[in-house]
Design a protein around this motif. Structure first.
Motif, PDB file in Angstrom:
ATOM      1  N   CYS A 383     -15.018 -52.315  59.665  1.00 42.73           N
ATOM      2  CA  CYS A 383     -14.903 -53.467  58.774  1.00 42.73           C
ATOM      3  C   CYS A 383     -14.609 -54.719  59.597  1.00 42.73           C
ATOM      4  O   CYS A 383     -14.362 -54.657  60.803  1.00 42.73           O
ATOM      5  N   THR A 384     -14.642 -55.861  58.950  1.00 37.81           N
ATOM      6  CA  THR A 384     -14.346 -57.135  59.592  1.00 37.81           C
ATOM      7  C   THR A 384     -13.143 -57.778  58.920  1.00 37.81           C
ATOM      8  O   THR A 384     -12.716 -57.354  57.839  1.00 37.81           O
ATOM      9  N   ARG A 385     -12.615 -58.802  59.559  1.00 37.57           N
ATOM     10  CA  ARG A 385     -11.491 -59.525  58.972  1.00 37.57           C
ATOM     11  C   ARG A 385     -11.860 -60.057  57.588  1.00 37.57           C
ATOM     12  O   ARG A 385     -11.088 -59.940  56.633  1.00 37.57           O
ATOM     13  N   ALA A 386     -13.055 -60.627  57.475  1.00 39.75           N
ATOM     14  CA  ALA A 386     -13.493 -61.189  56.191  1.00 39.75           C
ATOM     15  C   ALA A 386     -13.605 -60.107  55.129  1.00 39.75           C
ATOM     16  O   ALA A 386     -13.225 -60.313  53.968  1.00 39.75           O
ATOM     17  N   SER A 387     -14.119 -58.937  55.504  1.00 33.84           N
ATOM     18  CA  SER A 387     -14.273 -57.868  54.513  1.00 33.84           C
ATOM     19  C   SER A 387     -12.919 -57.328  54.071  1.00 33.84           C
ATOM     20  O   SER A 387     -12.745 -56.938  52.908  1.00 33.84           O
ATOM     21  N   VAL A 388     -11.938 -57.301  54.977  1.00 24.78           N
ATOM     22  CA  VAL A 388     -10.594 -56.854  54.601  1.00 24.78           C
ATOM     23  C   VAL A 388      -9.998 -57.816  53.576  1.00 24.78           C
ATOM     24  O   VAL A 388      -9.435 -57.401  52.555  1.00 24.78           O
ATOM     25  N   ILE A 389     -10.123 -59.115  53.833  1.00 24.13           N
ATOM     26  CA  ILE A 389      -9.603 -60.116  52.890  1.00 24.13           C
ATOM     27  C   ILE A 389     -10.311 -59.993  51.548  1.00 24.13           C
ATOM     28  O   ILE A 389      -9.678 -60.083  50.484  1.00 24.13           O
ATOM     29  N   ASP A 390     -11.620 -59.751  51.569  1.00 21.37           N
ATOM     30  CA  ASP A 390     -12.370 -59.586  50.315  1.00 21.37           C
ATOM     31  C   ASP A 390     -11.870 -58.381  49.528  1.00 21.37           C
ATOM     32  O   ASP A 390     -11.789 -58.421  48.293  1.00 21.37           O
ATOM     33  N   ARG A 505       6.700 -41.996  42.526  1.00 25.40           N
ATOM     34  CA  ARG A 505       5.316 -42.099  42.079  1.00 25.40           C
ATOM     35  C   ARG A 505       4.448 -42.422  43.291  1.00 25.40           C
ATOM     36  O   ARG A 505       4.791 -43.278  44.114  1.00 25.40           O
ATOM     37  N   VAL A 506       3.311 -41.752  43.404  1.00 25.47           N
ATOM     38  CA  VAL A 506       2.420 -41.954  44.544  1.00 25.47           C
ATOM     39  C   VAL A 506       1.515 -43.153  44.277  1.00 25.47           C
ATOM     40  O   VAL A 506       0.907 -43.263  43.205  1.00 25.47           O
ATOM     41  N   VAL A 507       1.443 -44.054  45.253  1.00 26.59           N
ATOM     42  CA  VAL A 507       0.622 -45.261  45.136  1.00 26.59           C
ATOM     43  C   VAL A 507      -0.219 -45.406  46.401  1.00 26.59           C
ATOM     44  O   VAL A 507       0.065 -44.809  47.441  1.00 26.59           O
ATOM     45  N   PHE A 508      -1.249 -46.225  46.298  1.00 29.43           N
ATOM     46  CA  PHE A 508      -2.159 -46.492  47.416  1.00 29.43           C
ATOM     47  C   PHE A 508      -1.935 -47.920  47.886  1.00 29.43           C
ATOM     48  O   PHE A 508      -1.786 -48.826  47.058  1.00 29.43           O
ATOM     49  N   TYR A 509      -1.910 -48.131  49.221  1.00 33.28           N
ATOM     50  CA  TYR A 509      -1.608 -49.483  49.691  1.00 33.28           C
ATOM     51  C   TYR A 509      -2.484 -49.957  50.847  1.00 33.28           C
ATOM     52  O   TYR A 509      -2.291 -51.061  51.357  1.00 33.28           O
ATOM     53  N   ASP A 510      -3.440 -49.177  51.279  1.00 26.50           N
ATOM     54  CA  ASP A 510      -4.283 -49.563  52.417  1.00 26.50           C
ATOM     55  C   ASP A 510      -5.680 -49.878  51.892  1.00 26.50           C
ATOM     56  O   ASP A 510      -6.451 -48.979  51.580  1.00 26.50           O
ATOM     57  N   TYR A 511      -6.027 -51.164  51.808  1.00 26.34           N
ATOM     58  CA  TYR A 511      -7.206 -51.577  51.047  1.00 26.34           C
ATOM     59  C   TYR A 511      -8.424 -51.912  51.893  1.00 26.34           C
ATOM     60  O   TYR A 511      -9.421 -52.404  51.353  1.00 26.34           O
ATOM     61  N   ASP A 512      -8.394 -51.657  53.193  1.00 25.63           N
ATOM     62  CA  ASP A 512      -9.496 -52.148  54.022  1.00 25.63           C
ATOM     63  C   ASP A 512     -10.809 -51.424  53.756  1.00 25.63           C
ATOM     64  O   ASP A 512     -11.872 -51.910  54.138  1.00 25.63           O
ATOM     65  N   GLU A 513     -10.770 -50.251  53.098  1.00 22.66           N
ATOM     66  CA  GLU A 513     -12.009 -49.545  52.783  1.00 22.66           C
ATOM     67  C   GLU A 513     -12.200 -49.336  51.283  1.00 22.66           C
ATOM     68  O   GLU A 513     -13.135 -48.656  50.865  1.00 22.66           O
ATOM     69  N   VAL A 514     -11.335 -49.900  50.461  1.00 18.93           N
ATOM     70  CA  VAL A 514     -11.456 -49.699  49.024  1.00 18.93           C
ATOM     71  C   VAL A 514     -12.751 -50.341  48.523  1.00 18.93           C
ATOM     72  O   VAL A 514     -13.204 -51.365  49.042  1.00 18.93           O
ATOM     73  N   CYS A 515     -13.373 -49.715  47.529  1.00 21.27           N
ATOM     74  CA  CYS A 515     -14.634 -50.236  46.997  1.00 21.27           C
ATOM     75  C   CYS A 515     -14.796 -49.761  45.558  1.00 21.27           C
ATOM     76  O   CYS A 515     -14.044 -48.904  45.072  1.00 21.27           O
ATOM     77  N   LEU A 516     -15.775 -50.324  44.876  1.00 17.96           N
ATOM     78  CA  LEU A 516     -16.086 -49.868  43.527  1.00 17.96           C
ATOM     79  C   LEU A 516     -16.704 -48.480  43.598  1.00 17.96           C
ATOM     80  O   LEU A 516     -17.602 -48.221  44.411  1.00 17.96           O
ATOM     81  N   LEU A 517     -16.241 -47.608  42.738  1.00 11.78           N
ATOM     82  CA  LEU A 517     -16.765 -46.244  42.725  1.00 11.78           C
ATOM     83  C   LEU A 517     -18.264 -46.243  42.437  1.00 11.78           C
ATOM     84  O   LEU A 517     -19.013 -45.432  42.986  1.00 11.78           O
ATOM     85  N   THR A 518     -18.702 -47.162  41.586  1.00 12.93           N
ATOM     86  CA  THR A 518     -20.124 -47.212  41.229  1.00 12.93           C
ATOM     87  C   THR A 518     -21.002 -47.662  42.388  1.00 12.93           C
ATOM     88  O   THR A 518     -22.231 -47.565  42.302  1.00 12.93           O
ATOM     89  N   ASP A 519     -20.406 -48.167  43.471  1.00 10.56           N
ATOM     90  CA  ASP A 519     -21.183 -48.539  44.655  1.00 10.56           C
ATOM     91  C   ASP A 519     -21.331 -47.383  45.634  1.00 10.56           C
ATOM     92  O   ASP A 519     -22.025 -47.519  46.654  1.00 10.56           O
TER      93      ASP A 519
END
Length: 629
Positions: A383-390, A505-519
């Motif tokens: 990933c890139t810096r811009a994609s992480v911010i997005d 409660r279990v939570v997620f906090y690392d978003y650099d690869e998160v995406c829409l499931l439909t993608d």
């Protein structure tokens, strides 16, 4: 026409009709007769005040749609409103900044002028009920004008000018109800909120069920008298597919929360659940949930009312949950300043594995982590810096389903260099040096995110006993399902990217690869054509950038065999492409799923509630996850 205070008698200094504080008009003043600094301060303060009024009026106008959306079951419209409201502030600021720059001209960066603007603005807002939100809005203007490194108390509201409300409250933010019985008390409260659309039968049935739950509460059951009085906030809190009446009652010298959770399906609105525990209400207003839509006259009064129900919450988190995330960020910063003044420990690298994308640090005595994007990412991150911010912006706008951490974004954050450990300074210099600078004894962080600190799941499992570890692993599987139902795929399912909150409660906090499931393109691994295929270092089949192979998940999670087997037994569908593709198909068709912020045991055991499919289940099936329409 050029207009000036020293104009000829036949000219006028009156602004053209229909134009309110036009920067174009103000800048037509004669160069030989410049506007005084005090006049500029008044003009710019008025511009900012009017800009704030436009922002907050629009914010509240969008918020007020929520009631009709709930009655009409227009869930897509409600989601759209929530997203639209998030962007109102920035839209107003962009227009306002053009006006401010045009008005101040060459004095745009005059600190003397801005000190005057702040003083005038402070006087203007002292008659407003939303004065604290106005102060934060003003700060947004100054920080964009100056691109401020750190903060400057002379030109912005580092601390509020009004420690207590400058305007007397015309009324309390709640209504008090009294009755001879608890059921009658609840009926009165529900009757007073007929905008929810309950019919007579649902109202009576709901009141009786709520009264039964209240009587069975451990605190209430030990008291000799029933609950005959309660106070409910005047505003209704809307989010997702639910509405909430938030209140409290006193019994045996204790304040007990009382939240009525309203749902609306094809049979009509009803009371779906009741919350009587501080931890339950804390989860309702959690930093892992999307913001409420609640039309509030005086935000400070409502925030103080909510603090009586959830006293362990910080005021910043309450403002954020109400949709005033920028002011919550302001309160978070002020809270951090107070903590720094009262503590001596150092900032240090956060516990757990080092991040491939972020440098993460914290202070042991303060429950917040700061995340700084690295200059270069470790392999195999592409990933890139811009994609992480997005991706962080995607999470900000998305339904967080109680599983995603709220991240507050800071630019040019200044911290005391003397409070940094040597190890942390070395890590920041080596891994994120382009975003770090030093001014005297201060560390300036160009851009970072602040999140509530939780225990990384991999660390938690190493320290937990068997029962807690099993519970956490099962909730980890449910967290992935909850995110999937909101059309999010975490991307990286490693345990180190998940955490465990105070409420376990279990939570997620690392978003650099998160995406829409439909993608995503969920595939099965094709069978090997030969032994050579199986032994090859590279796959024997083509892999596209959006391809995901669920069968592989279980092999890289790093769970001990016993916990891995438990996860497969209870959440085995997570490793089957058919599960993901069936859900993807429903989401692509426009289905909306909602993950309630309470468990099945909090729902009322009315005949109507018993006929409804569970909102959550440990075993997936298409019937149990049918979309809400």
């Amino acid at each position: 026409m050029r207009v000036a205070a020293c104009r000829p008698p036949d000219r006028t200094c009156t602004q053209p009709p229909g134009i309110l504080f036009s920067s174009q008009w103000l800048t037509t003043m004669s160069d030989s007769c410049p506007i005084s600094t005090s006049r500029l301060a008044n003009d710019v303060a008025r511009l900012i005040h009017d800009g704030f009024a436009e922002f907050h009026d629009t914010f509240r106008r969008i918020t007020r749609r929520a009631g009709e959306r709930f009655r009409e079951r227009d869930w897509h419209g409600l989601h759209d409103d929530a997203r639209e409201r998030m962007h109102v502030r920035e839209s107003v600021l962009q227009t306002l900044l053009v006006q401010v720059r045009g008005t101040l001209g060459p004095r745009l960066h005059s600190r003397l002028a801005w000190a005057g603007v702040k003083a005038v603005f402070s006087g203007m807002i002292q008659q407003r009920d939303d004065w604290e939100i106005a102060e934060t809005f003003y700060n947004s203007v100054t920080r964009r004008v100056f691109a401020t490194v750190g903060v400057d108390a002379e030109i912005e509201f580092v601390h509020t000018d009004y420690p207590s409300s400058p305007t007397p409250a015309p009324d309390v933010p709640f209504r008090r109800y009294e009755a001879e019985s608890t059921a009658a008390l609840v009926r009165a409260a529900l009757t007073d909120h007929q905008e929810l659309g309950l019919n007579a039968a649902a109202l009576v049935r709901g009141a009786a069920s709520v009264a039964e739950r209240i009587a069975a509460d451990p605190v209430v059951s030990r008291c000799p008298e029933p609950v005959r009085a309660a106070e409910f906030a005047k505003c209704i809190f809307y989010r997702g597919e639910h509405a909430y009446l938030v209140g409290r009652f006193r019994i045996c010298d204790r304040t007990v929360p009382l939240v009525l959770c309203m749902a609306h399906d094809r049979r009509g609105p009803r009371v779906d659940a009741v919350l009587l525990d501080e931890d339950d209400v804390s989860l309702l207003f959690s930093y892992t949930r999307s913001y409420f839509l609640a039309d509030i006259e005086r935000p400070s009064d409502v925030a103080e009312f909510l603090l009586t129900l959830i006293p362990r919450k910080r005021i910043a988190e309450i403002y954020i949950s109400l949709g005033y995330n920028k002011h919550g960020k302001t309160e978070l910063y002020r809270n951090a300043l107070r903590h720094l003044a009262d503590s001596t420990d150092e900032y240090q690298l956060a516990p757990g594995q080092r991040g491939m994308v972020m440098v993460v640090f914290t202070m042991p005595s303060y429950p917040v982590v700061f995340k700084v994007i690295r200059d270069e990412f470790d392999y195999p991150k592409d990933c890139t810096r811009a994609s992480v911010i997005d991706r962080y912006r995607l999470v900000f706008e998305h339904d967080r389903a109680g599983r995603l951490m709220d991240a507050q974004e800071y630019d040019f954050l200044v911290l005391d260099r003397r409070r940094f450990s040597d190890e942390l300074l070395d890590e920041l210099h080596d891994k994120a040096g382009s975003g770090i600078s030093y001014v005297d004894d201060r560390v300036v962080i160009k851009h970072c995110y602040a999140e509530r600190r939780v225990t990384p799941l991999n660390v938690y499992l190493q320290e937990a006993d068997q029962a807690d570890a099993q519970r956490a692993v099962l909730d980890y599987g449910q967290a992935i399902k909850d995110l999937a139902m909101t059309n999010l795929f975490p991307g990286d399912l490693l345990l180190k990217n998940f955490g465990v909150t105070r409420n376990e409660r279990v939570v997620f906090y690392d978003y650099d690869e998160v995406c829409l499931l439909t993608d995503c393109n969920f595939r099965r691994i094709p069978p090997a054509r030969s032994i050579d295929d199986e032994m090859a270092a590279e796959p024997w089949f083509g892999v596209g950038p959006a391809d995901v192979f669920p069968e592989e998940f279980v092999h890289f999670l790093g769970l001990p065999p016993q916990l891995r087997d438990l996860l497969v037994e209870r959440h085995g569908e997570l490793f089957d492409p058919a599960y993901w593709n069936a859900l993807k198909e429903q989401l692509a068709a426009g289905a909306l799923f909602h993950v309630p912020p309470y468990g099945e045991d909090r729902r009322l055991a009315t005949p109507l509630a018993r006929t409804l499919a569970p909102a959550r289940t440990d075993r997936w099936s298409p019937q149990l996850t049918a979309p809400t329409t």
